[in-house]
Each structure stands twice: as structure tokens, then as C-alpha cells.
Write a protein that holds these residues in place. Sequence first.
Motif, PDB file in Angstrom:
ATOM      1  N   LEU A  14       4.017  -9.745 -29.594  1.00  0.00           N
ATOM      2  CA  LEU A  14       3.855  -8.628 -30.527  1.00  0.00           C
ATOM      3  C   LEU A  14       2.838  -7.623 -30.017  1.00  0.00           C
ATOM      4  CD1 LEU A  14       3.889 -10.386 -34.005  1.00  0.00           C
ATOM      5  CD2 LEU A  14       5.585  -8.786 -33.101  1.00  0.00           C
ATOM      6  N   ARG A  15       1.737  -8.126 -29.485  1.00  0.00           N
ATOM      7  CA  ARG A  15       0.713  -7.228 -28.934  1.00  0.00           C
ATOM      8  C   ARG A  15       1.271  -6.429 -27.764  1.00  0.00           C
ATOM      9  NH1 ARG A  15      -4.197 -11.573 -29.208  1.00  0.00           N
ATOM     10  NH2 ARG A  15      -4.978 -10.966 -31.252  1.00  0.00           N
ATOM     11  N   SER A  16       2.031  -7.093 -26.912  1.00  0.00           N
ATOM     12  CA  SER A  16       2.629  -6.432 -25.761  1.00  0.00           C
ATOM     13  C   SER A  16       3.640  -5.365 -26.195  1.00  0.00           C
ATOM     14  CB  SER A  16       3.299  -7.476 -24.864  1.00  0.00           C
ATOM     15  OG  SER A  16       3.943  -6.858 -23.779  1.00  0.00           O
ATOM     16  N   PRO A  26      -3.735  -0.408 -35.214  1.00  0.00           N
ATOM     17  CA  PRO A  26      -4.758  -1.169 -34.505  1.00  0.00           C
ATOM     18  C   PRO A  26      -4.285  -2.597 -34.234  1.00  0.00           C
ATOM     19  CG  PRO A  26      -5.584  -0.398 -36.650  1.00  0.00           C
ATOM     20  CD  PRO A  26      -4.159  -0.010 -36.545  1.00  0.00           C
ATOM     21  N   GLU A  27      -4.775  -3.164 -33.163  1.00  0.00           N
ATOM     22  CA  GLU A  27      -4.408  -4.535 -32.801  1.00  0.00           C
ATOM     23  C   GLU A  27      -4.764  -5.508 -33.916  1.00  0.00           C
ATOM     24  OE1 GLU A  27      -5.514  -7.836 -29.466  1.00  0.00           O
ATOM     25  OE2 GLU A  27      -5.405  -5.754 -28.817  1.00  0.00           O
ATOM     26  N   SER A  28      -5.848  -5.237 -34.623  1.00  0.00           N
ATOM     27  CA  SER A  28      -6.248  -6.114 -35.725  1.00  0.00           C
ATOM     28  C   SER A  28      -5.198  -6.120 -36.835  1.00  0.00           C
ATOM     29  CB  SER A  28      -7.597  -5.687 -36.287  1.00  0.00           C
ATOM     30  OG  SER A  28      -7.540  -4.359 -36.785  1.00  0.00           O
ATOM     31  N   PHE A  29      -4.539  -4.982 -37.061  1.00  0.00           N
ATOM     32  CA  PHE A  29      -3.483  -4.902 -38.075  1.00  0.00           C
ATOM     33  C   PHE A  29      -2.271  -5.721 -37.642  1.00  0.00           C
ATOM     34  CE2 PHE A  29       0.194  -3.000 -40.131  1.00  0.00           C
ATOM     35  CZ  PHE A  29      -0.218  -2.919 -41.452  1.00  0.00           C
ATOM     36  N   THR A  33      -0.879  -8.980 -39.712  1.00  0.00           N
ATOM     37  CA  THR A  33       0.489  -9.121 -40.227  1.00  0.00           C
ATOM     38  C   THR A  33       1.134 -10.383 -39.678  1.00  0.00           C
ATOM     39  OG1 THR A  33       1.380  -7.699 -38.487  1.00  0.00           O
ATOM     40  CG2 THR A  33       0.889  -6.666 -40.594  1.00  0.00           C
ATOM     41  N   TYR A  34       0.886 -10.664 -38.418  1.00  0.00           N
ATOM     42  CA  TYR A  34       1.424 -11.885 -37.820  1.00  0.00           C
ATOM     43  C   TYR A  34       0.846 -13.123 -38.505  1.00  0.00           C
ATOM     44  CZ  TYR A  34       2.226 -15.665 -34.555  1.00  0.00           C
ATOM     45  OH  TYR A  34       2.581 -16.858 -34.006  1.00  0.00           O
ATOM     46  N   ALA A  35      -0.441 -13.111 -38.778  1.00  0.00           N
ATOM     47  CA  ALA A  35      -1.082 -14.263 -39.429  1.00  0.00           C
ATOM     48  C   ALA A  35      -0.486 -14.507 -40.815  1.00  0.00           C
ATOM     49  CB  ALA A  35      -2.588 -14.042 -39.529  1.00  0.00           C
ATOM     50  N   ILE A  36      -0.209 -13.429 -41.543  1.00  0.00           N
ATOM     51  CA  ILE A  36       0.399 -13.565 -42.873  1.00  0.00           C
ATOM     52  C   ILE A  36       1.792 -14.180 -42.747  1.00  0.00           C
ATOM     53  CG2 ILE A  36       1.390 -12.268 -44.812  1.00  0.00           C
ATOM     54  CD1 ILE A  36      -1.001 -10.297 -44.439  1.00  0.00           C
ATOM     55  N   GLN A  37       2.589 -13.666 -41.850  1.00  0.00           N
ATOM     56  CA  GLN A  37       3.943 -14.192 -41.687  1.00  0.00           C
ATOM     57  C   GLN A  37       3.929 -15.651 -41.224  1.00  0.00           C
ATOM     58  OE1 GLN A  37       6.871 -12.833 -42.617  1.00  0.00           O
ATOM     59  NE2 GLN A  37       5.513 -11.337 -43.539  1.00  0.00           N
ATOM     60  N   ARG A  38       3.032 -15.958 -40.348  1.00  0.00           N
ATOM     61  CA  ARG A  38       2.941 -17.332 -39.858  1.00  0.00           C
ATOM     62  C   ARG A  38       2.508 -18.284 -40.984  1.00  0.00           C
ATOM     63  NH1 ARG A  38       0.089 -19.620 -34.428  1.00  0.00           N
ATOM     64  NH2 ARG A  38       0.401 -21.790 -34.972  1.00  0.00           N
ATOM     65  N   SER A  49       4.024 -13.880 -49.410  1.00  0.00           N
ATOM     66  CA  SER A  49       3.981 -13.148 -48.151  1.00  0.00           C
ATOM     67  C   SER A  49       4.054 -11.641 -48.402  1.00  0.00           C
ATOM     68  CB  SER A  49       5.138 -13.587 -47.253  1.00  0.00           C
ATOM     69  OG  SER A  49       5.165 -12.842 -46.060  1.00  0.00           O
ATOM     70  N   LEU A  50       4.964 -11.246 -49.264  1.00  0.00           N
ATOM     71  CA  LEU A  50       5.113  -9.829 -49.583  1.00  0.00           C
ATOM     72  C   LEU A  50       3.845  -9.282 -50.229  1.00  0.00           C
ATOM     73  CD1 LEU A  50       6.874  -7.318 -49.678  1.00  0.00           C
ATOM     74  CD2 LEU A  50       7.796  -8.145 -51.851  1.00  0.00           C
ATOM     75  N   HIS A  51       3.268 -10.032 -51.132  1.00  0.00           N
ATOM     76  CA  HIS A  51       2.028  -9.603 -51.801  1.00  0.00           C
ATOM     77  C   HIS A  51       0.907  -9.420 -50.772  1.00  0.00           C
ATOM     78  CE1 HIS A  51      -1.807 -10.237 -53.932  1.00  0.00           C
ATOM     79  NE2 HIS A  51      -1.235  -9.471 -54.842  1.00  0.00           N
ATOM     80  N   ASP A  52       0.755 -10.392 -49.885  1.00  0.00           N
ATOM     81  CA  ASP A  52      -0.294 -10.305 -48.859  1.00  0.00           C
ATOM     82  C   ASP A  52      -0.064  -9.118 -47.925  1.00  0.00           C
ATOM     83  OD1 ASP A  52      -1.371 -12.580 -49.980  1.00  0.00           O
ATOM     84  OD2 ASP A  52      -0.865 -13.900 -48.295  1.00  0.00           O
ATOM     85  N   LEU A  53       1.196  -8.877 -47.551  1.00  0.00           N
ATOM     86  CA  LEU A  53       1.496  -7.739 -46.678  1.00  0.00           C
ATOM     87  C   LEU A  53       1.240  -6.410 -47.386  1.00  0.00           C
ATOM     88  CD1 LEU A  53       4.734  -9.012 -44.929  1.00  0.00           C
ATOM     89  CD2 LEU A  53       2.531  -8.547 -43.838  1.00  0.00           C
ATOM     90  N   GLU A  54       1.609  -6.322 -48.660  1.00  0.00           N
ATOM     91  CA  GLU A  54       1.345  -5.102 -49.415  1.00  0.00           C
ATOM     92  C   GLU A  54      -0.155  -4.826 -49.492  1.00  0.00           C
ATOM     93  OE1 GLU A  54       3.318  -5.916 -53.121  1.00  0.00           O
ATOM     94  OE2 GLU A  54       5.156  -4.908 -52.468  1.00  0.00           O
ATOM     95  N   LYS A  55      -0.939  -5.855 -49.748  1.00  0.00           N
ATOM     96  CA  LYS A  55      -2.396  -5.688 -49.816  1.00  0.00           C
ATOM     97  C   LYS A  55      -2.953  -5.232 -48.472  1.00  0.00           C
ATOM     98  CE  LYS A  55      -6.707  -7.981 -51.126  1.00  0.00           C
ATOM     99  NZ  LYS A  55      -7.423  -6.891 -50.560  1.00  0.00           N
ATOM    100  N   LEU A  56      -2.465  -5.834 -47.397  1.00  0.00           N
ATOM    101  CA  LEU A  56      -2.919  -5.447 -46.065  1.00  0.00           C
ATOM    102  C   LEU A  56      -2.613  -3.976 -45.787  1.00  0.00           C
ATOM    103  CD1 LEU A  56      -4.082  -6.319 -43.281  1.00  0.00           C
ATOM    104  CD2 LEU A  56      -1.722  -6.817 -42.618  1.00  0.00           C
ATOM    105  N   VAL A  57      -1.416  -3.546 -46.105  1.00  0.00           N
ATOM    106  CA  VAL A  57      -1.021  -2.156 -45.871  1.00  0.00           C
ATOM    107  C   VAL A  57      -1.857  -1.214 -46.741  1.00  0.00           C
ATOM    108  CG1 VAL A  57       0.857  -0.477 -46.153  1.00  0.00           C
ATOM    109  CG2 VAL A  57       1.309  -2.696 -45.082  1.00  0.00           C
ATOM    110  N   GLU A  58      -2.026  -1.572 -48.015  1.00  0.00           N
ATOM    111  CA  GLU A  58      -2.838  -0.731 -48.898  1.00  0.00           C
ATOM    112  C   GLU A  58      -4.275  -0.626 -48.394  1.00  0.00           C
ATOM    113  OE1 GLU A  58      -2.310  -2.522 -52.722  1.00  0.00           O
ATOM    114  OE2 GLU A  58      -0.299  -1.680 -52.960  1.00  0.00           O
ATOM    115  N   ASP A  59      -4.826  -1.750 -47.943  1.00  0.00           N
ATOM    116  CA  ASP A  59      -6.183  -1.721 -47.396  1.00  0.00           C
ATOM    117  C   ASP A  59      -6.254  -0.865 -46.140  1.00  0.00           C
ATOM    118  OD1 ASP A  59      -6.957  -3.433 -49.433  1.00  0.00           O
ATOM    119  OD2 ASP A  59      -7.087  -5.209 -48.155  1.00  0.00           O
TER     120      ASP A  59
END
Length: 67
Positions: A14-16, A26-29, A33-38, A49-59
Motif C-alpha cells: 500500500l505504501r509503495s 500522508p503515510e500515517s493516514f 486505514t490499513y490498521a482499521i481494515q486489518r 470498520s466503517l465507523h472507524d474509517l469515517e472518524k479517521l477521515v473526519e479527523d
Amino acid sequence: MTTDNDQDMALAALRSASADVEATLPESFVAATYAIQRRHQFNQDQTASLHDLEKLVEDHLGQGEAK
């Protein structure tokens, strides 16, 4: 499967890919996202998963507006 992100082949791919397409995320983003999906990959209900991803995007978007 390893828990060390530096050794994780999927995260490395994913980074590549992100670098190859010159993504503006950013690489941290990407790593977050990968950590949430995993973390939720075997859950039948994808609501968490969707809730966590939405929060990440909003943040992430909120940080961009604050700059």
C-alpha cells in the motif's frame, strides 16, 4: 501473520502504491486505514470498520482545515 507493520507485506505494498501514484495522503493516514481494515477483517458486521474509517477521515479533514 506478523503484527510488526515494518514487516507487513500488505502495508508495504500500500505504501509503495501510494508513492507510485504520488498520493497526497500522508503515510500515517494510509497506515491508519490499513490498521482499521486489518483489525476488522474477520468481522461479519462491517459497521465498526466503517465507523472507524469515517472518524479517521473526519479527523484528517479537520486537521487540514485547521492548518
